[in-house]
Design a protein around this motif. Structure first.
Motif, PDB file in Angstrom:
ATOM      1  N   ARG A   6       0.813  -1.219   0.000  1.00 19.07           N
ATOM      2  CA  ARG A   6       0.000   0.000   0.000  1.00 19.07           C
ATOM      3  C   ARG A   6       0.849   1.272   0.000  1.00 19.07           C
ATOM      4  NH1 ARG A   6      -3.132  -3.535  -0.828  1.00 19.07           N
ATOM      5  NH2 ARG A   6      -5.281  -3.743  -0.077  1.00 19.07           N
ATOM      6  N   THR A   7       2.044   1.222   0.631  1.00 12.60           N
ATOM      7  CA  THR A   7       2.871   2.421   0.760  1.00 12.60           C
ATOM      8  C   THR A   7       4.271   2.157   0.224  1.00 12.60           C
ATOM      9  OG1 THR A   7       1.660   3.170   2.719  1.00 12.60           O
ATOM     10  CG2 THR A   7       3.844   4.098   2.372  1.00 12.60           C
ATOM     11  N   LEU A   8       4.735   3.032  -0.665  1.00 14.89           N
ATOM     12  CA  LEU A   8       6.076   2.927  -1.228  1.00 14.89           C
ATOM     13  C   LEU A   8       6.778   4.270  -1.066  1.00 14.89           C
ATOM     14  CD1 LEU A   8       8.298   1.483  -2.838  1.00 14.89           C
ATOM     15  CD2 LEU A   8       7.174   2.260  -4.933  1.00 14.89           C
ATOM     16  N   THR A   9       7.893   4.259  -0.326  1.00 10.32           N
ATOM     17  CA  THR A   9       8.701   5.458  -0.121  1.00 10.32           C
ATOM     18  C   THR A   9      10.073   5.225  -0.728  1.00 10.32           C
ATOM     19  OG1 THR A   9       7.543   5.969   1.941  1.00 10.32           O
ATOM     20  CG2 THR A   9       9.664   7.041   1.580  1.00 10.32           C
ATOM     21  N   MET A  10      10.410   5.992  -1.746  1.00 16.94           N
ATOM     22  CA  MET A  10      11.710   5.875  -2.405  1.00 16.94           C
ATOM     23  C   MET A  10      12.689   6.831  -1.717  1.00 16.94           C
ATOM     24  SD  MET A  10      10.983   3.585  -4.629  1.00 16.94           S
ATOM     25  CE  MET A  10      12.517   3.581  -5.567  1.00 16.94           C
ATOM     26  N   MET A  11      13.696   6.274  -1.053  1.00 21.32           N
ATOM     27  CA  MET A  11      14.666   7.081  -0.318  1.00 21.32           C
ATOM     28  C   MET A  11      15.872   7.482  -1.169  1.00 21.32           C
ATOM     29  SD  MET A  11      13.130   7.426   2.481  1.00 21.32           S
ATOM     30  CE  MET A  11      14.393   8.218   3.451  1.00 21.32           C
ATOM     31  N   ARG A  12      15.869   7.064  -2.417  1.00 22.25           N
ATOM     32  CA  ARG A  12      16.908   7.464  -3.359  1.00 22.25           C
ATOM     33  C   ARG A  12      16.373   7.213  -4.760  1.00 22.25           C
ATOM     34  NH1 ARG A  12      22.012   3.583  -3.493  1.00 22.25           N
ATOM     35  NH2 ARG A  12      22.145   4.564  -5.531  1.00 22.25           N
ATOM     36  N   GLY A  13      17.081   7.726  -5.757  1.00 19.17           N
ATOM     37  CA  GLY A  13      16.667   7.463  -7.126  1.00 19.17           C
ATOM     38  C   GLY A  13      17.026   6.046  -7.540  1.00 19.17           C
ATOM     39  N   THR A  14      16.319   5.530  -8.529  1.00 19.30           N
ATOM     40  CA  THR A  14      16.608   4.195  -9.035  1.00 19.30           C
ATOM     41  C   THR A  14      16.424   4.175 -10.545  1.00 19.30           C
ATOM     42  OG1 THR A  14      16.122   1.843  -8.722  1.00 19.30           O
ATOM     43  CG2 THR A  14      14.240   3.332  -8.799  1.00 19.30           C
TER      44      THR A  14
END
Length: 340
Positions: A6-14
């Motif tokens: 349900r929740t996706l937090t990207m802590m850096r670029g990919t």
């Protein structure tokens, strides 16, 4: 391969192909935070939103929402209710708030703490959403007048509003009756008069007056009339004795569960010895004390916790200039470059 995510937090670029694969396999995402370093083009953002159409909360960089094409993609999110725009790139141009106000019909939470939008557009957005807005983090402006009545607003954050006048807070108290969370951090122009009608906010549960250095001897007496208040933050008040004599009215907040006075000075002004009798619902106390008072407060807090076993005390030292090394205080034999 997490279809129920349900929740996706990207802590850096990919890499784009990895992000595409994640979104392709997570169709039930409701909260998405994209990192500011994420390389993004129109086709990638379009793909993300097509594969994750259930997004309700989006946290995205200001430079993307400065482009009308990207803003149109955001407006196609039928379930979007919360939008947070964070600072990423200077000179990117203003966020197209007027367009979003007209196209995002379900949007009811907005966080615009960065400076990349014209103030008149913020006012336009707030007015356009006055009957649906429940949460707002916006810059305070003396230019023009904001609407005094936001009948559904439950959370209002005006960070670092150094020129916020007393009558603005009185207007909020009169015009936002359902408010549950009010944050006025570092509103240094406020005086006790700003809180004269705060008792009208009968549902207010969280009040943050951290850094409001202009408050004086009757401020806490006004706050104590908030019968539903559960959390009170008074951080960064240099001298808590300046809130006397009404500081004792903290003891009248029967529903208080969290008192946070971190980084505030002269905490002996607080009647800790009466907490166990008067604040029986208190569960968290955040406090800072000078190192020379360590023994005294260890005894005070030990006694408190023996009487209030469900209370959690979070404490730390109050740093002073003497706690930091300067160049001439370092050992001559040590060539290490120490920086703070």
């Amino acid at each position: 391969m997490m279809p129920q995510l349900r929740t996706l937090t990207m802590m850096r670029g990919t890499r784009a192909r990895i992000l595409r694969k994640i979104c392709r396999n997570c169709p039930n995402l409701t909260t998405l935070q994209l990192h500011g370093c994420q390389k993004m083009n129109y086709s990638l953002l379009k793909y993300i939103f097509e594969k994750c159409p259930k997004i309700e909360k989006l946290i995205i960089a200001n430079n993307l929402l400065a482009d009308r094409q990207y803003a149109e993609l955001v407006s196609r999110l039928e379930h979007l209710q919360s939008l947070e725009v964070f600072e990423n790139r200077r000179g990117a141009g203003p966020v197209v708030l007027r367009f979003l106000a007209a196209t995002c019909s379900k949007l009811r939470e907005i966080n615009l703490s960065c400076d990349y939008h014209p103030l008149e557009d913020v006012e336009y957005f707030v007015k356009a959403k006055r009957d649906t807005l429940t949460s707002a983090t916006v810059r305070w402006t003396m230019a023009g007048k904001r609407p005094g009545c936001l009948p559904l607003l439950q959370k209002l954050d005006l960070p670092h509003a150094t020129d916020l006048p007393d009558d603005a807070v009185v207007t909020i108290s009169r015009g936002c009756p359902p408010l549950r969370h009010l944050s006025l951090t570092f509103a240094t122009s406020l005086t006790d008069g700003a809180l004269a009608e705060i008792h009208r906010l009968k549902h207010l549960q969280i009040l943050d007056l951290s850094g409001c250095s202009g408050l004086g001897g009757s401020a806490v007496a006004h706050v104590a009339q908030l019968a539903a208040l559960c959390t009170l933050l008074l951080q960064y008040i240099d001298d808590l004795t300046e809130l006397q004599p009404s500081l004792r009215h903290v003891l009248d907040l029967k529903q208080l569960r969290c008192l946070d006075i971190l980084y505030s000075g002269h905490i002996r002004a607080v009647a800790f010895e009466e907490f166990s009798v008067r604040l029986v619902n208190l569960r968290e106390l955040h406090v800072t004390y000078e190192e020379e008072d360590e023994v005294f407060y260890k005894n005070v807090f030990a006694e408190m916790q023996s009487q209030m076993p469900r209370l959690r005390i979070i404490n730390t030292f109050r740093w002073t200039e003497n706690d930091f090394l300067t160049d001439y205080e370092t050992d001559d034999d040590d060539d290490t470059d120490i920086g703070y």
